[in-house]
Design a protein around this motif. Structure first.
Motif, mmCIF file in Angstrom:
data_model
loop_
_atom_site.group_PDB
_atom_site.id
_atom_site.type_symbol
_atom_site.label_atom_id
_atom_site.label_comp_id
_atom_site.label_asym_id
_atom_site.label_seq_id
_atom_site.Cartn_x
_atom_site.Cartn_y
_atom_site.Cartn_z
ATOM 1 N N THR A 119 65.518 94.647 54.979
ATOM 2 C CA THR A 119 64.596 93.624 54.495
ATOM 3 C C THR A 119 63.627 94.236 53.491
ATOM 4 N N LEU A 120 62.810 93.410 52.915
ATOM 5 C CA LEU A 120 61.845 93.826 51.910
ATOM 6 C C LEU A 120 60.786 92.740 51.870
ATOM 7 N N LYS B 67 65.873 83.421 46.381
ATOM 8 C CA LYS B 67 65.917 84.582 47.293
ATOM 9 C C LYS B 67 64.831 85.601 46.922
ATOM 10 N N LEU B 68 64.724 85.935 45.643
ATOM 11 C CA LEU B 68 63.707 86.888 45.184
ATOM 12 C C LEU B 68 62.303 86.374 45.469
ATOM 13 N N LEU B 69 62.119 85.068 45.344
ATOM 14 C CA LEU B 69 60.808 84.475 45.606
ATOM 15 C C LEU B 69 60.417 84.611 47.074
ATOM 16 N N GLY B 70 61.389 84.862 47.921
ATOM 17 C CA GLY B 70 61.112 85.136 49.325
ATOM 18 C C GLY B 70 60.157 86.308 49.483
ATOM 19 N N VAL B 71 60.287 87.296 48.608
ATOM 20 C CA VAL B 71 59.398 88.460 48.637
ATOM 21 C C VAL B 71 57.973 88.035 48.243
ATOM 22 N N VAL B 72 57.878 87.245 47.191
ATOM 23 C CA VAL B 72 56.577 86.749 46.726
ATOM 24 C C VAL B 72 55.916 85.901 47.809
ATOM 25 N N ASP B 73 56.715 85.088 48.455
ATOM 26 C CA ASP B 73 56.197 84.179 49.479
ATOM 27 C C ASP B 73 56.072 84.855 50.847
ATOM 28 N N ASP B 75 58.328 85.522 52.961
ATOM 29 C CA ASP B 75 59.058 84.636 53.877
ATOM 30 C C ASP B 75 60.153 85.430 54.597
ATOM 31 N N ASP B 76 59.979 85.568 55.906
ATOM 32 C CA ASP B 76 60.905 86.364 56.718
ATOM 33 C C ASP B 76 62.360 85.973 56.506
ATOM 34 N N ASN B 77 62.588 84.691 56.477
ATOM 35 C CA ASN B 77 63.947 84.179 56.380
ATOM 36 C C ASN B 77 64.650 84.666 55.112
ATOM 37 N N ARG B 78 63.996 84.429 53.957
ATOM 38 C CA ARG B 78 64.615 84.826 52.692
ATOM 39 C C ARG B 78 64.597 86.346 52.482
#
Lengths: 132, 132
Positions: A119-120, B67-73, B75-78
Motif C-alpha cells: 500500500t501507499l 486509483k492515484l487519487l486514493g493517495v491524495v484522499d 483512502d484505504d480502499n484505493r
DNA sequence: CTTGACCTTTTACTATGGTACAGGGTTTAT
DNA sequence: ATAAACCCTGTACCATAGTAAAAGGTCAAG
C-alpha cells in the motif's frame, strides 16, 4: 486455400464480428460469397487482417491503418500526402515516447515509496504533481 | 476563493460538461451548492481537476487516475495494492515505449521512401510487415 | 429428416471520454 | 421589468473499436 468467416477469424486471432466490422469500415473488401451467401476468404485476407491487428497493437487507429493500406492497395487517393501523414504520426510518436518516459520515471519513484510493497498512503511525488 | 462551474472549467481548461462528467464518475466529490442549487468549488478542486487532466494527458485512464487519487484522499480502499498497480502500469509503459520506438523507426524508414516528399505508392517496409 | 453447427442481416449494446440539447430556474445588468 | 447570461437535470448523441443477440437460412451427420 479458402476460408469461411470463423476460420479466418481463428487464423487471425480475432472475433468473427471483428471481421464483419472491418468489412463495414472498408478495411477489407466485400468478399466473394458461396451460393448460399456465405463469405469466402483467401490467404491474402489472412495477411491483411493480421497486418491490421499488428499495426493496431502498435498504436495505430483503424483510420490510420487504412491510410497505410493505401500503399498495399496502390490507391492514389490514400497515397496522397503520405509523407505528411507519416511525418505527423512520427512527431506524435516521438512526443508520446517522451511522455511515457516521464511516466515511467514517476511510477518508478512511486514504487520506491511503498513502504511494505503493498500500500501507499502518502507520497510526495503525487502531492507535488497535485500541487502543480 | 470559490468558483461556479464555468469558472472552474475555464481555470482548468476543460468544458463544464467535463466537470459534471467527473462528478458522475466520482473523480471529484459532490460540491456544495448555493441556495439555488448552483455548484460551488474551492481552489482544491481546481488543483484536483488539473491533476486529472495532467495524468490523463500522460496516458492514464480516468479509472487509473482515480486509483492515484486514493493517495491524495488517503483512502484505504484505493491505496490497497498500490505497489501492484504501479508495477503493472510501469511494465505496460515500458512495453509501450518499446513498441513506439519500433513504430518511430518504421515511420522514419517510410518517410525516406517517399520519392517526392508527398506520395508513396510502393514500399518494401509496408510490404514486409504485410507479408509477415 | 431432424439436430446441431454454422452462416446471414439488422439492431442494439458495451466501454471510454466526453459533448450537446431540451426545458426549465436564477441572477445580473440596464 | 425584462433580456442576457448563467445554472440545473436528464437524456441523447459523438467517435473509437468492437461484441452480442434476435430471427432466420444452410448444410452435414446420424
Amino acid at each position: 486455400m479458402s476460408y469461411r468467416i470463423s476460420e479466418l477469424a481463428a487464423k487471425c486471432g480475432v472475433n468473427k464480428e471483428t471481421i464483419r466490422y472491418y468489412e463495414r469500415k472498408h478495411l477489407i473488401q466485400e468478399p466473394n460469397r458461396t451460393k448460399a451467401g456465405y463469405r469466402i476468404y483467401s490467404d491474402d485476407v489472412v495477411k491483411r487482417v493480421r497486418f491490421i491487428k499488428r499495426m493496431q497493437d502498435l498504436g495505430f487507429l483503424l483510420q490510420e491503418v487504412d491510410k497505410l493500406l493505401g500503399v498495399v492497395d496502390k490507391d492514389d487517393n490514400r497515397c496522397q500526402d503520405m509523407f505528411k501523414f507519416v511525418s505527423k504520426k512520427e512527431r506524435e510518436v516521438q512526443q508520446q515516447i517522451q511522455d511515457l518516459k516521464r511516466v515511467e520515471q514517476m511510477l518508478n519513484d512511486l514504487k520506491e515509496r511503498c513502504p511494505d510493497e503493498k500500500t501507499l498512503h502518502e507520497c510526495p511525488i503525487i502531492e507535488t504533481l497535485f500541487d502543480e
